[in-house]
Design a protein around this motif. Structure first.
Motif, mmCIF file in Angstrom:
data_model
loop_
_atom_site.group_PDB
_atom_site.id
_atom_site.type_symbol
_atom_site.label_atom_id
_atom_site.label_comp_id
_atom_site.label_asym_id
_atom_site.label_seq_id
_atom_site.Cartn_x
_atom_site.Cartn_y
_atom_site.Cartn_z
ATOM 1 N N PHE A 11 0.863 -1.188 0.000
ATOM 2 C CA PHE A 11 0.000 0.000 0.000
ATOM 3 C C PHE A 11 0.896 1.233 0.000
ATOM 4 C CE2 PHE A 11 -2.787 -3.082 2.260
ATOM 5 C CZ PHE A 11 -3.890 -3.016 1.426
ATOM 6 N N ALA A 20 2.159 -4.827 3.189
ATOM 7 C CA ALA A 20 1.173 -5.550 4.006
ATOM 8 C C ALA A 20 1.341 -7.061 3.883
ATOM 9 C CB ALA A 20 -0.241 -5.144 3.605
ATOM 10 N N SER A 40 -2.764 -7.725 15.429
ATOM 11 C CA SER A 40 -3.304 -6.591 14.691
ATOM 12 C C SER A 40 -2.251 -6.012 13.745
ATOM 13 C CB SER A 40 -3.749 -5.528 15.705
ATOM 14 O OG SER A 40 -4.302 -4.462 15.014
ATOM 15 N N GLY A 41 -2.646 -5.788 12.500
ATOM 16 C CA GLY A 41 -1.725 -5.200 11.527
ATOM 17 C C GLY A 41 -0.813 -6.202 10.845
ATOM 18 N N ALA A 42 -0.994 -7.501 11.161
ATOM 19 C CA ALA A 42 -0.109 -8.528 10.587
ATOM 20 C C ALA A 42 -0.336 -8.727 9.095
ATOM 21 C CB ALA A 42 -0.315 -9.848 11.324
ATOM 22 N N GLY A 43 -1.540 -8.377 8.637
ATOM 23 C CA GLY A 43 -1.847 -8.541 7.215
ATOM 24 C C GLY A 43 -2.952 -9.546 6.946
ATOM 25 N N LYS A 44 -3.646 -9.974 7.994
ATOM 26 C CA LYS A 44 -4.674 -11.014 7.845
ATOM 27 C C LYS A 44 -5.800 -10.587 6.909
ATOM 28 C CE LYS A 44 -5.804 -10.888 12.180
ATOM 29 N NZ LYS A 44 -4.924 -9.836 12.727
ATOM 30 N N SER A 45 -6.376 -9.391 7.185
ATOM 31 C CA SER A 45 -7.516 -8.944 6.366
ATOM 32 C C SER A 45 -7.078 -8.764 4.921
ATOM 33 C CB SER A 45 -8.068 -7.617 6.874
ATOM 34 O OG SER A 45 -8.622 -7.805 8.128
ATOM 35 N N THR A 46 -5.900 -8.210 4.738
ATOM 36 C CA THR A 46 -5.405 -8.007 3.377
ATOM 37 C C THR A 46 -5.296 -9.353 2.671
ATOM 38 O OG1 THR A 46 -4.147 -6.117 4.188
ATOM 39 C CG2 THR A 46 -3.556 -6.954 2.008
HETATM 40 N N1 LIG Z 1 -6.125 0.406 2.256
HETATM 41 C C1 LIG Z 1 -4.974 0.510 2.923
HETATM 42 N N2 LIG Z 1 -4.162 1.565 2.736
HETATM 43 C C2 LIG Z 1 -2.981 1.659 3.394
HETATM 44 N N3 LIG Z 1 -2.524 0.753 4.271
HETATM 45 C C3 LIG Z 1 -3.288 -0.310 4.516
HETATM 46 C C4 LIG Z 1 -4.558 -0.502 3.861
HETATM 47 N N4 LIG Z 1 -5.097 -1.671 4.317
HETATM 48 C C5 LIG Z 1 -4.223 -2.179 5.199
HETATM 49 N N5 LIG Z 1 -3.139 -1.386 5.319
HETATM 50 C C6 LIG Z 1 -1.957 -1.638 6.168
HETATM 51 O O1 LIG Z 1 -1.475 -2.937 5.887
HETATM 52 C C7 LIG Z 1 -1.083 -3.598 7.085
HETATM 53 C C8 LIG Z 1 -1.879 -4.886 7.253
HETATM 54 O O2 LIG Z 1 -3.231 -4.532 7.520
HETATM 55 P P1 LIG Z 1 -4.400 -5.600 7.706
HETATM 56 O O3 LIG Z 1 -5.683 -4.870 7.902
HETATM 57 O O4 LIG Z 1 -4.338 -6.610 6.629
HETATM 58 O O5 LIG Z 1 -3.943 -6.286 9.092
HETATM 59 P P2 LIG Z 1 -4.767 -7.250 10.030
HETATM 60 O O6 LIG Z 1 -3.821 -8.339 10.429
HETATM 61 O O7 LIG Z 1 -6.039 -7.665 9.423
HETATM 62 O O8 LIG Z 1 -5.038 -6.306 11.282
HETATM 63 P P3 LIG Z 1 -6.369 -6.138 12.192
HETATM 64 O O9 LIG Z 1 -6.513 -7.433 12.941
HETATM 65 O O10 LIG Z 1 -6.020 -4.998 13.106
HETATM 66 O O11 LIG Z 1 -7.500 -5.861 11.278
HETATM 67 C C9 LIG Z 1 -1.246 -2.605 8.210
HETATM 68 O O12 LIG Z 1 -0.022 -1.956 8.430
HETATM 69 C C10 LIG Z 1 -2.294 -1.626 7.653
HETATM 70 O O13 LIG Z 1 -2.126 -0.358 8.218
#
Ligand SMILES: Nc1ncnc2c1ncn2[C@@H]1O[C@H](COP(=O)(O)OP(=O)(O)OP(=O)(O)O)[C@@H](O)[C@H]1O
Length: 344
Positions: A11, A20, A40-46
């Motif tokens: 990103f 991510a 949190s922030g590990a990249g799971k949702s992505t």
């Molecule tokens: N649309 C976006 N634009 C910029 N950065 C993003 C975007 N989506 C995610 N990120 C960044 O990518 C990284 C991974 O985010 P992601 O949401 O995949 O983590 P996660 O493991 O699902 O966290 P959480 O459990 O807090 O939702 C984070 O640093 C987040 O800030």
């Protein structure tokens, strides 16, 4: 059923590059319940959003049921997505539609006849135990009921894969349990492949056959859940396993704990049993052979995949020499031992 090959996602935010996902490779077998866990922030949702291309990987390829999604046209992707259901932490139901019409929406969009929609929706509502709520609106449902509606909607187009994005994170423990049971049921009944992301190892332990651990966008560890619990290779995996075993020192003990030993104080010891620990009645052996009285303060032992693991807090009453020998013996038997302090 799902192949994630060399997937990277970068990103760009305010001129800054955020990596991510960093070269993720995963292979998810048909009919499995596969968990991806990370903080949190590990990249799971992505990662999960990349599987149905809600998020396009910067690099890498995604295959679902043998089809490479990246190579499809917009129309082909719409059709392929019908075979990939998804549910979310906050359910994403349409508030202006009844339960029946929420579940029927994907079928309406696919041009299915009214009669067929009625039959399908009614059987799905029966499956998720909500037949009596078909005319209710989402606002009048509990969190667990909303997630059941979302599951029924996700199943409406007979998907082969169900993606679950923190599907139980907004639910209380009892409701979480019932939703996980429902997921297990539909996994078995329809041989549905389930990919779920979570930050809770307890969710992984309760229904997943396999798990991948991600940290900082990288795949840290992966394998059958039993193997990971038995032989975690990384500190991150160990942390997640420990998080399923809540063991804190009772407040009155903590208040009486000191860092050094006095003549009438005894060590408070934390024992960690992992898959590597020798599976034998070691505590009673130590007590008998070394003439040590062991008082177990609290213990949280569990079984996953036939492996016993867990934590124990205990006081060792005996001579300093016996205590030392006991700790050495426990360590030889691959039990991790930490003296937390001395209790008077
Ligand atoms: N649309 C976006 N634009 C910029 N950065 C993003 C975007 N989506 C995610 N990120 C960044 O990518 C990284 C991974 O985010 P992601 O949401 O995949 O983590 P996660 O493991 O699902 O966290 P959480 O459990 O807090 O939702 C984070 O640093 C987040 O800030």
């Amino acid at each position: 059923m799902i192949e994630i090959k060399n997937v990277n996602k970068v990103f760009y935010q305010a001129g800054r590059e955020i990596k991510a996902l960093d070269d993720i490779n995963l292979s998810i077998a048909e009919g499995s319940i596969y968990g991806v866990i990370g903080s949190s922030g590990a990249g799971k949702s992505t990662l999960i959003r990349c599987v149905n291309l809600l998020e396009r990987p910067t690099k890498g390829r995604i295959f679902v049921d043998g089809i490479e999604l990246n190579s499809l046209s917009a129309n082909e992707l719409t059709l392929a997505r019908r075979k990939i259901g998804m549910i979310f932490q906050h359910f994403n139901l349409l508030s202006s539609r009844t339960v029946f019409n929420n579940v029927g929406l994907p079928l309406e969009l696919a041009g299915v006849s009214k009669q067929e929609i009625k039959e399908k929706v009614e059987s799905l509502l029966e499956l998720v135990g909500l037949s009596d709520k078909k005319d209710s609106y989402p606002a009048n449902l509990s969190g667990g009921q909303k997630q059941r509606v979302a599951i029924a909607r996700a199943l409406a187009s007979d998907p082969k894969v169900l993606l679950c994005d923190e599907a139980t994170s907004a639910l209380d423990p009892a409701t979480t349990h019932s939703i996980l049971e429902l997921l297990r049921k539909i996994n078995r009944e329809f041989n549905l492949t389930i990919l779920l992301i979570t930050h809770e190892m307890a969710v992984v332990k309760s229904i997943c056959s396999d798990v991948a651990i991600i940290g900082g966008g990288k795949l840290v560890e992966q394998g059958p859940v039993g193997d990971i619990f038995a032989h975690p290779k990384t500190e991150l995996a160990r942390q997640f396993i420990r998080s399923t075993l809540d063991l804190s020192i009772p407040a009155d003990y903590a208040a009486r704990l000191s860092a050094s030993q006095s003549p009438n104080s005894y060590p408070l010891v934390r024992l960690e049993f992992t898959g590597a620990s020798v599976d034998a009645p070691i505590i009673s052996h130590v007590a008998r052979e070394l003439n040590l009285d062991i008082s177990i303060l609290s213990s949280n032992m569990d079984y996953v995949g036939g492996i016993k693991f867990g934590l124990m807090l205990a006081e060792f009453f005996g001579s300093p020499q016996a205590t030392e020998q006991a700790i050495a013996f426990l360590k030889e038997n691959k039990i991790e031992v930490e003296v937390l302090g001395y209790v008077a």
